[in-house]
Design an enzyme around this catalytic site. Structure first.
Site, PDB file in Angstrom:
ATOM      1  N   ARG A 232      -6.715 -34.571   9.581  1.00  0.00           N
ATOM      2  CA  ARG A 232      -5.752 -33.635  10.027  1.00  0.00           C
ATOM      3  C   ARG A 232      -6.426 -32.081   9.950  1.00  0.00           C
ATOM      4  NH1 ARG A 232      -1.401 -37.371   9.025  1.00  0.00           N
ATOM      5  NH2 ARG A 232      -1.510 -36.814   6.814  1.00  0.00           N
ATOM      6  N   PHE A 249      -0.828 -42.248  19.874  1.00  0.00           N
ATOM      7  CA  PHE A 249      -0.288 -42.647  18.924  1.00  0.00           C
ATOM      8  C   PHE A 249       0.029 -41.595  17.974  1.00  0.00           C
ATOM      9  CE2 PHE A 249      -3.609 -45.234  20.629  1.00  0.00           C
ATOM     10  CZ  PHE A 249      -2.950 -46.424  21.085  1.00  0.00           C
ATOM     11  N   ASP A 271       3.428 -41.313  22.074  1.00  0.00           N
ATOM     12  CA  ASP A 271       3.863 -42.259  21.018  1.00  0.00           C
ATOM     13  C   ASP A 271       4.974 -43.171  21.684  1.00  0.00           C
ATOM     14  OD1 ASP A 271       3.274 -42.885  17.615  1.00  0.00           O
ATOM     15  OD2 ASP A 271       5.076 -43.929  18.517  1.00  0.00           O
ATOM     16  N   SER A 272       5.053 -44.569  21.434  1.00  0.00           N
ATOM     17  CA  SER A 272       5.890 -45.292  22.064  1.00  0.00           C
ATOM     18  C   SER A 272       7.476 -45.186  21.487  1.00  0.00           C
ATOM     19  CB  SER A 272       5.471 -46.926  22.056  1.00  0.00           C
ATOM     20  OG  SER A 272       5.228 -46.995  20.715  1.00  0.00           O
ATOM     21  N   ALA A 301       0.553 -45.911  25.278  1.00  0.00           N
ATOM     22  CA  ALA A 301      -0.915 -45.376  25.018  1.00  0.00           C
ATOM     23  C   ALA A 301      -1.565 -45.566  26.405  1.00  0.00           C
ATOM     24  CB  ALA A 301      -1.581 -45.219  23.833  1.00  0.00           C
ATOM     25  N   ASP A 321      -5.511 -42.599  16.997  1.00  0.00           N
ATOM     26  CA  ASP A 321      -5.389 -43.386  15.879  1.00  0.00           C
ATOM     27  C   ASP A 321      -4.318 -44.296  15.920  1.00  0.00           C
ATOM     28  OD1 ASP A 321      -5.267 -43.609  13.052  1.00  0.00           O
ATOM     29  OD2 ASP A 321      -3.691 -42.163  12.649  1.00  0.00           O
ATOM     30  N   CYS A 361      -7.724 -48.185  11.314  1.00  0.00           N
ATOM     31  CA  CYS A 361      -7.193 -48.362  10.181  1.00  0.00           C
ATOM     32  C   CYS A 361      -7.216 -49.844   9.819  1.00  0.00           C
ATOM     33  CB  CYS A 361      -5.831 -47.822   9.807  1.00  0.00           C
ATOM     34  SG  CYS A 361      -4.634 -48.601  10.950  1.00  0.00           S
TER      35      CYS A 361
HETATM   36  N1  SAH Z   1      -1.684 -40.637  13.835  1.00  0.00           N
HETATM   37  C1  SAH Z   1      -0.580 -40.807  13.002  1.00  0.00           C
HETATM   38  C2  SAH Z   1      -0.278 -42.170  12.520  1.00  0.00           C
HETATM   39  C3  SAH Z   1      -0.375 -43.184  13.723  1.00  0.00           C
HETATM   40  S1  SAH Z   1       0.656 -44.758  13.407  1.00  0.00           S
HETATM   41  C4  SAH Z   1      -0.693 -39.870  11.749  1.00  0.00           C
HETATM   42  O1  SAH Z   1      -1.559 -39.674  11.542  1.00  0.00           O
HETATM   43  O2  SAH Z   1       0.374 -39.629  10.968  1.00  0.00           O
HETATM   44  C5  SAH Z   1       0.520 -45.564  14.707  1.00  0.00           C
HETATM   45  C6  SAH Z   1       1.614 -45.083  15.905  1.00  0.00           C
HETATM   46  O3  SAH Z   1       1.354 -45.766  17.109  1.00  0.00           O
HETATM   47  C7  SAH Z   1       3.133 -45.335  15.488  1.00  0.00           C
HETATM   48  O4  SAH Z   1       3.928 -44.195  15.294  1.00  0.00           O
HETATM   49  C8  SAH Z   1       3.647 -46.291  16.568  1.00  0.00           C
HETATM   50  O5  SAH Z   1       4.791 -45.971  17.080  1.00  0.00           O
HETATM   51  C9  SAH Z   1       2.668 -45.866  17.607  1.00  0.00           C
HETATM   52  N2  SAH Z   1       2.447 -47.031  18.748  1.00  0.00           N
HETATM   53  C10 SAH Z   1       2.113 -48.450  18.296  1.00  0.00           C
HETATM   54  N3  SAH Z   1       1.732 -49.178  19.504  1.00  0.00           N
HETATM   55  C11 SAH Z   1       1.709 -48.057  20.469  1.00  0.00           C
HETATM   56  C12 SAH Z   1       1.321 -47.999  21.827  1.00  0.00           C
HETATM   57  N4  SAH Z   1       1.039 -49.100  22.533  1.00  0.00           N
HETATM   58  N5  SAH Z   1       1.651 -46.899  22.479  1.00  0.00           N
HETATM   59  C13 SAH Z   1       1.698 -45.867  21.993  1.00  0.00           C
HETATM   60  N6  SAH Z   1       2.072 -45.650  20.704  1.00  0.00           N
HETATM   61  C14 SAH Z   1       2.245 -46.816  20.033  1.00  0.00           C
END
Ligand code: SAH
Length: 414
Positions: A232, A249, A271-272, A301, A321, A361
């Site tokens: 970050r 995400f 984000d979803s 996404a 991410d 991850c």
């Molecule tokens: N980048 C964040 C962590 C991401 S965690 C950080 O640094 O804090 C993954 C995230 O992706 C979650 O919030 C989840 O709600 C979202 N997610 C999962 N599948 C998704 C999709 N198909 N489209 C959009 N968001 C999604």
């Protein structure tokens, strides 16, 4: 309790790998590796069958009467987590408390002067306290246990934890539920109180001078993705002078607020989960950034990227991410396909001269595998280079033999 290992499992333990899978136990069940291991006249091995979760087991192998000590797990695929390799006097709560104190003491100086109040106090296997993860969120600490072997130890460990953490300003300790409750009560509380004043459902922590709201009661992991702290900060530095940033995400908006504070013109968070955006917007406000000057899109996404491409939208900094696409080795091929599809779609909306930060991850996806999902053919362009490959921060240590612990990849392409 003695557990006799196969030659392969014993070699891994000698290298310092902290896990013994059930099929690494000689004669402990079915599985090719075990066949022929049993010596003539040896009685049918129990493979720990009589042991209960949390029991101390002594490990041995052919030609090695004592390999080390570990704790038995009656349920998980990992039958034993190895705590001691050398001939230590005993594996008891004092030995565990000493390991924990060492993990905490190491971190005492790490965050000094960095305006950071949230970090991992103990990274389980990586701190040589297998299965025990402790994250600090200012005055609260959240414990997570992987597998069931430390559950019977928790009551005895708690006074040690309360003392050691209390000395460092932690007042409340909570326990993160092991897995999302069956039946999908995803919105339910996942945090149990263990010690001290009640834990807040939500609180603000600080990370490199940035305020971040953490949802302790319902958030992912133990509340936040602390493993992306350094990344970050990198995004913040990369954001200077960028006109349009896309954070895919985005969850609680950690990368988004970093980009906004770094000087980006407009940041779009996708984000979803809409609840994640509410958290992100409070974080923006807490840092003096008006969320109305930025976009928060609740969408899949992949759908978002398709529409953005159709509209002709372009971004000059993109962060991707996603959640782990490969939770298991079996899911690997499908996960690689998903990363490829994602990166193809991302590359289409990345400006010439733009920067792409792509993260994974999944421990089952190696860095080289992941990089292959960012190659010229996948991205359909030849103007990018790998500027840097980063991983997890120092409060998430690993062991040389424990490759599974090095799960985070953060690739910066420009
Ligand atoms: N980048 C964040 C962590 C991401 S965690 C950080 O640094 O804090 C993954 C995230 O992706 C979650 O919030 C989840 O709600 C979202 N997610 C999962 N599948 C998704 C999709 N198909 N489209 C959009 N968001 C999604």
């Amino acid at each position: 309790m003695r557990v006799h290992l196969t030659a392969t499992a014993a070699a891994a333990v000698r290298r310092g790998h902290p896990w013994v899978y059930r099929d690494g136990i000689a004669g402990g069940g079915e599985g090719a590796e075990r066949r022929g291991e049993r010596r003539r006249g040896e009685r049918a091995p129990r493979g720990g069958g009589a042991a209960a979760s949390g029991d101390v087991v002594e490990l041995s192998a052919e030609g090695a009467p004592f390999l080390g000590r570990g704790l038995w797990d009656a349920e998980s695929a990992i039958a034993v987590r190895v705590f001691q390799r050398a001939q230590a006097p005993a594996l008891d709560e004092r030995a565990l408390a000493e390991r924990l104190e060492r993990a905490f003491a190491l971190r005492d100086g790490w965050f000094e002067g960095r305006d950071t109040t949230a970090y991992r106090l103990c990274n389980g296997e990586g701190d040589r306290v297998p299965s025990l993860v402790i994250d600090r969120y200012d005055r609260a600490a959240v414990v997570r246990l992987d597998g069931g072997m430390l559950e019977p130890w928790l009551d005895r460990l708690l006074p040690h934890l309360a003392r050691a953490l209390g000395a460092r300003g932690v007042r409340s300790i909570g326990l993160r539920a092991r897995a999302p409750s069956a039946g999908g009560d995803a919105e339910g509380k996942k945090l149990a109180h263990l010690h001290g004043p009640p834990l807040p459902d939500r609180l603000f922590v600080r990370e490199n001078g940035v305020a971040m709201e953490v949802d302790l009661a319902r958030g992912q992991k133990t509340g936040a993705f602390l493993d992306q702290r350094d990344n970050r900060a990198r995004v913040r530095a990369l954001a200077a002078g960028r006109r349009r940033v896309l954070n895919l995400f985005s969850y609680a908006g950690g990368f988004s607020v970093a980009a906004a504070l770094g000087g980006a013109g407009r940041v779009t968070s996708v984000d979803s989960a809409s609840a994640a955006h509410a958290t992100a917007q409070r974080t923006f406000r807490e840092n003096g950034v008006d969320p109305a000057a930025h976009d928060f899109v609740t969408a899949d996404a992949f759908d978002f990227l398709e529409k953005a491409h159709a509209r002709g939208d372009r971004y000059d900094l993109i962060i991707s991410d996603p959640p782990s696409f490969a939770p298991s080795e079996r899911a690997r091929p499908r996960a690689l396909g998903a990363y490829r599809r994602l990166h193809t779609a991302v590359a289409r909306v990345l400006d010439r001269g733009g920067v792409l930060c792509a993260a994974s991850c999944s421990s089952h996806i190696t860095a080289e595998d992941f990089l292959a999902t960012l190659d010229d053919a996948t991205l359909a362009r030849d103007d990018l280079r790998i500027r840097a490959i980063h991983g997890q921060p120092e409060d998430h240590p690993t062991l040389p033999a424990w490759w599974e612990g090095r799960y985070l990849k953060f690739v910066v392409l420009e």
